[in-house]
Scaffold this motif. Structure first.
Motif, PDB file in Angstrom:
ATOM      1  N   GLU A  20       8.029  -0.433   1.196  1.00 43.15           N
ATOM      2  CA  GLU A  20       7.320  -1.568   0.618  1.00 43.15           C
ATOM      3  C   GLU A  20       6.378  -1.090  -0.473  1.00 43.15           C
ATOM      4  O   GLU A  20       5.762  -0.027  -0.362  1.00 43.15           O
ATOM      5  CB  GLU A  20       6.507  -2.304   1.695  1.00 43.15           C
ATOM      6  CG  GLU A  20       7.325  -2.817   2.862  1.00 43.15           C
ATOM      7  CD  GLU A  20       8.208  -4.013   2.507  1.00 43.15           C
ATOM      8  OE1 GLU A  20       8.073  -4.517   1.370  1.00 43.15           O
ATOM      9  OE2 GLU A  20       9.022  -4.418   3.349  1.00 43.15           O
ATOM     10  N   GLY A  21       6.260  -1.889  -1.532  1.00 41.54           N
ATOM     11  CA  GLY A  21       5.385  -1.530  -2.640  1.00 41.54           C
ATOM     12  C   GLY A  21       3.928  -1.468  -2.247  1.00 41.54           C
ATOM     13  O   GLY A  21       3.181  -0.630  -2.762  1.00 41.54           O
ATOM     14  N   ASP A  22       3.495  -2.349  -1.323  1.00 38.95           N
ATOM     15  CA  ASP A  22       2.084  -2.340  -0.943  1.00 38.95           C
ATOM     16  C   ASP A  22       1.741  -1.224   0.038  1.00 38.95           C
ATOM     17  O   ASP A  22       0.584  -1.068   0.421  1.00 38.95           O
ATOM     18  CB  ASP A  22       1.672  -3.698  -0.383  1.00 38.95           C
ATOM     19  CG  ASP A  22       2.418  -4.067   0.896  1.00 38.95           C
ATOM     20  OD1 ASP A  22       3.305  -3.298   1.323  1.00 38.95           O
ATOM     21  OD2 ASP A  22       2.099  -5.127   1.470  1.00 38.95           O
ATOM     22  N   GLN A  23       2.748  -0.439   0.446  1.00 47.40           N
ATOM     23  CA  GLN A  23       2.512   0.732   1.275  1.00 47.40           C
ATOM     24  C   GLN A  23       2.645   2.029   0.478  1.00 47.40           C
ATOM     25  O   GLN A  23       2.314   3.101   0.978  1.00 47.40           O
ATOM     26  CB  GLN A  23       3.504   0.775   2.436  1.00 47.40           C
ATOM     27  CG  GLN A  23       3.423  -0.408   3.378  1.00 47.40           C
ATOM     28  CD  GLN A  23       2.142  -0.428   4.180  1.00 47.40           C
ATOM     29  OE1 GLN A  23       1.751   0.569   4.777  1.00 47.40           O
ATOM     30  NE2 GLN A  23       1.465  -1.572   4.191  1.00 47.40           N
ATOM     31  N   SER A  79       2.562   4.555  -3.257  1.00 42.05           N
ATOM     32  CA  SER A  79       1.591   4.998  -4.255  1.00 42.05           C
ATOM     33  C   SER A  79       2.299   5.274  -5.572  1.00 42.05           C
ATOM     34  O   SER A  79       3.398   5.848  -5.602  1.00 42.05           O
ATOM     35  CB  SER A  79       0.872   6.271  -3.797  1.00 42.05           C
ATOM     36  OG  SER A  79       0.106   6.042  -2.634  1.00 42.05           O
ATOM     37  N   SER A  91      -2.050   3.131  -8.201  1.00 38.25           N
ATOM     38  CA  SER A  91      -1.971   2.015  -7.256  1.00 38.25           C
ATOM     39  C   SER A  91      -1.636   2.653  -5.918  1.00 38.25           C
ATOM     40  O   SER A  91      -0.558   3.223  -5.754  1.00 38.25           O
ATOM     41  CB  SER A  91      -0.889   1.012  -7.670  1.00 38.25           C
ATOM     42  OG  SER A  91      -0.725   0.022  -6.661  1.00 38.25           O
ATOM     43  N   ASP A 125      -1.521  -0.598  -2.616  1.00 37.34           N
ATOM     44  CA  ASP A 125      -1.759  -1.846  -3.347  1.00 37.34           C
ATOM     45  C   ASP A 125      -3.169  -1.945  -3.930  1.00 37.34           C
ATOM     46  O   ASP A 125      -3.507  -2.967  -4.529  1.00 37.34           O
ATOM     47  CB  ASP A 125      -1.482  -3.065  -2.460  1.00 37.34           C
ATOM     48  CG  ASP A 125      -0.841  -4.213  -3.241  1.00 37.34           C
ATOM     49  OD1 ASP A 125      -0.228  -3.927  -4.285  1.00 37.34           O
ATOM     50  OD2 ASP A 125      -0.965  -5.372  -2.813  1.00 37.34           O
ATOM     51  N   ASP A 126      -4.000  -0.930  -3.770  1.00 38.33           N
ATOM     52  CA  ASP A 126      -5.344  -0.944  -4.334  1.00 38.33           C
ATOM     53  C   ASP A 126      -5.348  -0.207  -5.675  1.00 38.33           C
ATOM     54  O   ASP A 126      -4.991   0.973  -5.726  1.00 38.33           O
ATOM     55  CB  ASP A 126      -6.342  -0.256  -3.400  1.00 38.33           C
ATOM     56  CG  ASP A 126      -6.582  -1.042  -2.124  1.00 38.33           C
ATOM     57  OD1 ASP A 126      -6.393  -2.274  -2.148  1.00 38.33           O
ATOM     58  OD2 ASP A 126      -6.955  -0.417  -1.121  1.00 38.33           O
ATOM     59  N   ALA A 139      -7.467  -4.693  -3.183  1.00 42.28           N
ATOM     60  CA  ALA A 139      -6.526  -5.764  -3.506  1.00 42.28           C
ATOM     61  C   ALA A 139      -6.596  -6.905  -2.504  1.00 42.28           C
ATOM     62  O   ALA A 139      -6.425  -8.074  -2.854  1.00 42.28           O
ATOM     63  CB  ALA A 139      -5.100  -5.204  -3.572  1.00 42.28           C
ATOM     64  N   LYS A 140      -6.833  -6.570  -1.229  1.00 41.55           N
ATOM     65  CA  LYS A 140      -6.862  -7.589  -0.182  1.00 41.55           C
ATOM     66  C   LYS A 140      -8.279  -8.132  -0.038  1.00 41.55           C
ATOM     67  O   LYS A 140      -9.259  -7.411  -0.191  1.00 41.55           O
ATOM     68  CB  LYS A 140      -6.361  -7.022   1.140  1.00 41.55           C
ATOM     69  CG  LYS A 140      -4.909  -6.550   1.078  1.00 41.55           C
ATOM     70  CD  LYS A 140      -4.467  -5.990   2.413  1.00 41.55           C
ATOM     71  CE  LYS A 140      -2.988  -5.636   2.379  1.00 41.55           C
ATOM     72  NZ  LYS A 140      -2.683  -4.622   1.377  1.00 41.55           N
TER      73      LYS A 140
END
Length: 448
Positions: free
Chosen positions: A238-241, A243, A263, A266-267, A293-294
């Motif tokens: 997953e992209g949000d997991q 780097s 990134s 996701d941050d 990001a969250k």
């Protein structure tokens, strides 16, 4: 395609290395010109170490581990790392590191008990020892051979990468280790498996599966990185997991400077660093900005590290010292129970990117040469807000050319309701004391 069978990959790699070695031996006597030509451009280097570790841990009353057993705990570990570097011509190489680890002791027994009791609690991921696994990595190259309440034996590949070095740069694919940043004890610019401030040895970082491209630009260089990770719940990349990062490093006169954009989970992250000399002392500064990001109670935070080190002669002996200041805007100035409710902080603690709860730290280290073969180190870290801290003295003795002995300890101090002295927190409806454990240890390593 998911690459998630560690046993198959371990067996395949071992077979491949064996065949390459046998082919090389056979090639020396081969008469076929084509075969000999291919093998003539190949050569290998082998190395590694065998290590045994003994640890004795003292638990404080009413702390998390004391819930399972008041201690003290005795633990032992044996490990072997076998390294191979295969060179194919002048532009290709394959790096492989194989690890076999066996550990047994009372700390693991207590950890297993507490993991079962506190399953799903923040304490289970923050304060309990766990063996390395590849659940979030692209390739599962780890396999447990034996596991019970007080012992575990596992093997894994900690490096498995292919490097191509064309005239314009370097491309490396696979499991590898990468270090960015200039921190000596704390290193906030190092996003990928940074060493803990209390690490006894810093010879090998844990590897991650990534693609790295390095491009020289005159006397400068740029590095581009992609590190895919799997979602632990779904097993999918997953992209949000993952780097994505780029780092640029250059020289400005006598100064070195670097900048990073990334990134990471996701941050968005931006960082700048610089280093130079003040007389005969070396200094370094890194500043890292993270945009969360969250949605949380905090939108962004800064980290900064500033250090200076210097080497000198004292009484005919070599002495080395360093001082380092670390600021973590995600930490707290004293409300540690509330800090455990700060998800951005606890996420980074559980991922092994951060190691402390506070905001302001002063760290130092002294290294003295007692004998050409014996070095004495003392590392100390002070939480400036409490104050509380710990000290870690150790002796490193090169017993023989390939044999090294390390023995030392780690002791914490501080009043009640301080980070290193201990503070009360409510976990699963039970109030317990959170405090680091004091330890003594012995490491014996044979290098080959």
């Amino acid at each position: 395609m998911k690459i998630k069978n560690g046993t198959i990959w371990l067996g395949f790699t071992s077979f491949l290395l064996t065949m390459l070695l046998c082919s090389s031996d056979a090639g020396a006597a081969a008469t076929d010109d084509a075969t000999h030509g291919i093998l003539a451009g190949m050569h290998m280097q082998w190395g590694g170490y065998a290590r045994v570790i003994g640890t004795w841990t003292h638990t404080n009353d009413d702390t998390l581990y004391a819930k399972a057993d008041e201690g003290p705990y005795s633990d032992g570990q044996a490990e072997v790392r076998l390294k191979n570097q295969l060179y194919i011509g002048s532009r290709w190489s394959v790096e492989t590191h194989y690890e076999l680890v066996a550990s047994k002791g009372e700390t693991r027994k207590a950890s297993q008990h507490l993991l079962a009791e506190l399953s799903g609690s923040p304490a289970s991921s923050l304060f309990l020892d766990r063996p390395i696994d590849d659940a979030s990595r692209l390739m599962d190259l780890s396999h447990t051979l034996v596991e019970n309440d007080d012992a575990i034996v596992y093997h894994r590949l900690d490096r498995l990468n292919l490097t191509w070095t064309p005239a314009w740069g370097t491309v490396r694919l696979g499991r590898q280790a990468l270090t960015w940043g200039d921190g000596l004890i704390f290193n906030p610019m190092d996003l990928f498996n940074p060493f803990a401030p209390t690490a006894v040895q810093r010879d090998y970082k844990t590897g991650d599966d990534m693609a790295l491209v390095q491009l020289p630009v005159g006397q400068s260089d740029a590095q581009l990185l992609y590190l895919p990770r799997r979602d632990p719940l779904t097993g999918n990349v997953e992209g949000d997991q993952s780097s994505y990062a780029v780092r640029y490093h250059t020289f400005i006169g006598s100064l070195e400077a670097s900048a990073m954009a990334a990134s990471h989970f996701d941050d968005p992250i931006l960082a700048v660093g610089g280093s130079g000399y003040l007389g005969e002392a070396a200094w370094r500064i890194n500043t890292v900005y993270t945009r969360l990001a969250k949605e949380t109670g905090q939108d962004n935070f800064f980290q900064a590290v500033v250090n200076i080190d210097y080497a000198w002669m004292w009484g005919g002996k070599n002495v080395y010292g360093l001082m380092e200041f670390y600021y973590n805007g995600l930490g707290t100035a004293g409300e540690y129970q509330q800090a455990l409710q700060n998800k951005p902080l606890t996420d980074r603690l559980s991922r092994g990117e951060m190691f402390t709860l506070g905001r302001y730290y002063l760290a130092g280290q002294i290294q003295a040469e007692l004998h050409p073969l014996v070095q004495f180190y003392t590392t100390a870290i002070l939480n400036l807000s409490d104050p509380s801290g710990f000290i870690q003295p150790q002796v490193v003795w090169d017993v023989a050319t390939d044999l090294q002995l390390i023995f030392g300890g780690q002791w914490h101090w501080g009043k009640e309701d301080t980070e290193f002295g201990g503070f009360n927190a409510e976990l699963d409806g039970t109030v317990i004391s959170i405090a680091p454990n004091d330890q003594t240890y012995v490491w014996l390593t044979y290098y080959f």
